[in-house]
Every structure is written in C-alpha cells, then in structure tokens.
Design a protein around this motif. Structure first.
Motif, PDB file in Angstrom:
ATOM      1  N   UNK A  58       1.017  -1.314   0.187  1.00 55.84           N
ATOM      2  CA  UNK A  58      -0.224   0.252  -0.016  1.00 55.84           C
ATOM      3  C   UNK A  58       0.851   1.154  -0.017  1.00 55.84           C
ATOM      4  N   UNK A  59       1.951   1.124   0.685  1.00 55.21           N
ATOM      5  CA  UNK A  59       3.038   2.424   0.630  1.00 55.21           C
ATOM      6  C   UNK A  59       3.535   2.495  -0.756  1.00 55.21           C
ATOM      7  N   UNK A  60       3.895   1.702  -1.464  1.00 53.13           N
ATOM      8  CA  UNK A  60       4.277   1.717  -2.967  1.00 53.13           C
ATOM      9  C   UNK A  60       3.126   2.378  -3.745  1.00 53.13           C
ATOM     10  N   UNK A  61       1.751   1.725  -3.638  1.00 47.49           N
ATOM     11  CA  UNK A  61       0.765   2.332  -4.081  1.00 47.49           C
ATOM     12  C   UNK A  61       0.553   4.067  -3.990  1.00 47.49           C
ATOM     13  N   UNK A  62       0.811   4.355  -2.639  1.00 45.93           N
ATOM     14  CA  UNK A  62       0.738   5.650  -2.149  1.00 45.93           C
ATOM     15  C   UNK A  62       1.786   6.378  -3.079  1.00 45.93           C
ATOM     16  N   UNK A  63       2.941   5.812  -3.227  1.00 43.60           N
ATOM     17  CA  UNK A  63       3.911   6.498  -3.986  1.00 43.60           C
ATOM     18  C   UNK A  63       3.520   6.878  -5.207  1.00 43.60           C
ATOM     19  N   UNK A  64       3.314   5.784  -5.945  1.00 39.79           N
ATOM     20  CA  UNK A  64       2.870   5.876  -7.378  1.00 39.79           C
ATOM     21  C   UNK A  64       1.577   6.988  -7.427  1.00 39.79           C
ATOM     22  N   UNK A  65       0.490   6.962  -6.550  1.00 40.97           N
ATOM     23  CA  UNK A  65      -0.332   8.161  -6.527  1.00 40.97           C
ATOM     24  C   UNK A  65       0.143   9.389  -6.450  1.00 40.97           C
ATOM     25  N   UNK A  66       1.192   9.540  -5.495  1.00 41.23           N
ATOM     26  CA  UNK A  66       1.776  10.946  -5.381  1.00 41.23           C
ATOM     27  C   UNK A  66       2.496  11.212  -6.760  1.00 41.23           C
ATOM     28  N   UNK A  67       3.154  10.424  -7.662  1.00 33.79           N
ATOM     29  CA  UNK A  67       3.806  10.573  -8.646  1.00 33.79           C
ATOM     30  C   UNK A  67       2.762  11.242  -9.726  1.00 33.79           C
ATOM     31  N   UNK A  68       1.627  10.298  -9.796  1.00 30.52           N
ATOM     32  CA  UNK A  68       0.517  11.070 -10.662  1.00 30.52           C
ATOM     33  C   UNK A  68       0.090  12.438 -10.366  1.00 30.52           C
ATOM     34  N   UNK A  69      -0.126  12.530  -9.030  1.00 35.77           N
ATOM     35  CA  UNK A  69      -0.493  13.953  -8.498  1.00 35.77           C
ATOM     36  C   UNK A  69       0.676  14.976  -8.922  1.00 35.77           C
ATOM     37  N   UNK A  70       1.992  14.646  -8.907  1.00 34.98           N
ATOM     38  CA  UNK A  70       2.840  15.626  -9.303  1.00 34.98           C
ATOM     39  C   UNK A  70       3.022  15.700 -10.797  1.00 34.98           C
TER      40      UNK A  70
END
Length: 309
Positions: free
Chosen positions: A78-90
C-alpha cells in the motif's frame, strides 16, 4: 524514419512506469494468495513482469525473481501504491509542488506507517543481535528505546512485540499522526502498554543518558532537522547505547539518484544516503559505525555506538 523504442527514452520510461505498476499490483495480491494464482489471474500483467526479467519459467512453473521478492505485507504494498499516486499527482500538477508529511492524507500516513512495521521487526530480530552489548541491554527489564518520527506508531509497536522487556517512547511533531498512533495502539494488545506517545520535535529533545537504542528514520526528516537532532540524540543515549538510522543506499545510476533527491525533498525529507549518514554519525562522536544492507536496492541501516565513559 520512426524512432526505435531503444532510441526513445520517453517511451522507455512510460513502459517502466507500467512495469512498476505491475510489480506493485502483483506484490499486493501475493500478500494473501499463492504466487501461481496471482500470476495466472492476470496473464497480461504477468507477461510484463516476465519481459522485465522479474518472472521466469521453470518447466511449467512461473518463478518470481528474488527482486520481486517474497509476498509484500499489505502495508508495504500500500505504501508503494501511495508513492505511485503521489507521482501521478505530481505529473498532473495537482499537489502544488513540494509538500511535507503534514500535507498527506490519513490514508497515506497509515499506509506508510504500517509498512514500517516490517522495518521494526527486522531491526529487533536481525540488527539488534549484531550490535555489541545491545541484546543484553534490551533483555533487561526497564530498558528503553526511542522511536523518532513515529508516525502512526506501527514500528514502535513492532519493537515492543519483539523486545518484551523494553519500554518504547515514540515521538513525532505531527499531532494528527499521533492521534492515528493512539488508535493503532488501542488495538495493539499487551505490547502497547509499554509504548508511550509523546508530541515532541526531535531537534528539541532534552533527554540525557536515557535510551539504549534510538531509531532514526533519516529519509523522512529535513536535513536541518537531522543536523540539529544528532547531538541531542547522542546525549539522549545511555553510554554504550546505539543509534540506528534508516537511510537510502547511494544510487549508482544518475536517474535513480536524481529521482531519490526529488522525491525526498518533495516529501520534506533530505538527500542523505548511507555513506553520508555513516560519516555524520562518526563526526558526531559515535564509534563502531556499521552499515547493514537490507534487500537489494532497499534501505541501508547505519548504526553507531555512544562510547562507554
């Protein structure tokens, strides 16, 4: 003439993003299902992993590469998934630029925090036994551990469970995270009774000669905080006690190094790698500085001991 994929770095990066998405999804599903079932359930995704060299065929069986690893705990995936979501937001410009942990949602804090429980167990079971004198200290009733930047307290709770005689003090500057920590501890069983939650800036720590072990998650702290905190953490150590700092390895490839710096600074962290942290611990007065790699490409734990006076 059309450009070949090998000559088009943007296409290669786009493919890499999808390949990493396949990694995260596969590891998340493998937390509670056999690898064979996960691979069979999504053959297209599995083909991507095979093309990336992360799955190989052994006769009729698909075998995960060691880098794909054993099944990820749900929190880690889930932490890796959160990182991907932050990348998409960026990419979408939706986050307004650099942000710290205070700007993250409760879901991100919970996912990242629960992933840290794995580090807590590894610290207690794999690193502590290798640090001179520390197992004996922590086996004594009333021994004390400080968890810096505890977040939701999952790492502190893992330490309490693995170190049944130790008292754990967890500190953080983010009150919202500490409220989440209290909720997590309420469901933590008997081990939670030995965990104390404290709203505290590590740069203002005033404890002296108290702790046998200090955990410092260096990547999550701003560089000025690390610099101000180190002398105070050393003062807080009992003579012969240890600081163990979680760090990122020094990337060999320029791309990984640049991405690491960008994401660390965006999240309010710093650019210390394991080598720089080892130097910082030695310069600050700790001895017997050692580095402990975890998994390939994963965090490196750097330990240093306060001299016995």
């Amino acid at each position: 003439m059309p450009m070949s994929p090998e000559a088009d770095p943007v296409s290669a990066l786009e493919a890499a993003a999808w390949a990493y998405a396949a990694v995260v999804a596969t590891q998340r599903e493998a937390a509670d299902r056999p690898w064979a079932d996960v691979f069979a359930a999504a053959p297209g995704r599995t083909a991507v992993l095979e093309a990336a060299g992360l799955v190989r065929r052994d006769g009729g069986e698909l075998v995960p590469h060691p880098a794909l690893g054993t099944a990820e705990p749900v929190g880690a995936a889930a932490a890796k998934l959160s990182s991907l979501r932050q990348a998409v937001a960026a990419a979408a410009g939706e986050d307004g630029g650099p942000v710290g942990w205070s700007a993250q949602s409760d879901a991100v804090l919970l996912n990242q925090g629960r992933a840290s429980a794995v580090t807590g167990r590894a610290l207690a079971t794999k690193i502590v036994p290798r640090l001179a004198g520390l197992p004996q200290r922590l086996a004594a009733p009333g021994s004390r551990v400080l968890d810096v930047g505890t977040g939701i307290g999952a790492l502190a709770l893992a330490l309490a469970r693995e170190l049944p005689h130790a008292e754990i003090t967890e500190i953080d500057v983010l009150e919202r995270a500490l409220e989440l920590a209290k909720t997590e501890l309420a469901d933590g069983g008997a081990a939670a009774d030995r965990v104390t939650v404290r709203h505290q800036d590590v740069a203002d720590l005033a404890d002296a000669a108290v702790y046998d072990l200090v955990w410092l998650p260096a990547p999550f702290l701003a560089e000025d905080v690390v610099l101000r905190a180190l002398p105070r953490l050393i003062t807080a150590l009992a003579p012969g006690g240890w600081v163990v700092a979680g760090t990122n390895p020094a990337p060999q490839e320029p791309l990984r190094a640049a991405v690491g710096r960008w994401t660390a600074l965006r999240n309010g962290g710093n650019t210390y790698d394991s080598a720089r942290m080892a130097t910082a611990l030695g310069t600050a007065g700790l001895g017997d500085v050692q580095q402990f790699p975890t998994v390939p490409g994963g965090p490196v734990l750097v330990a240093g001991r306060r001299p016995v006076e």
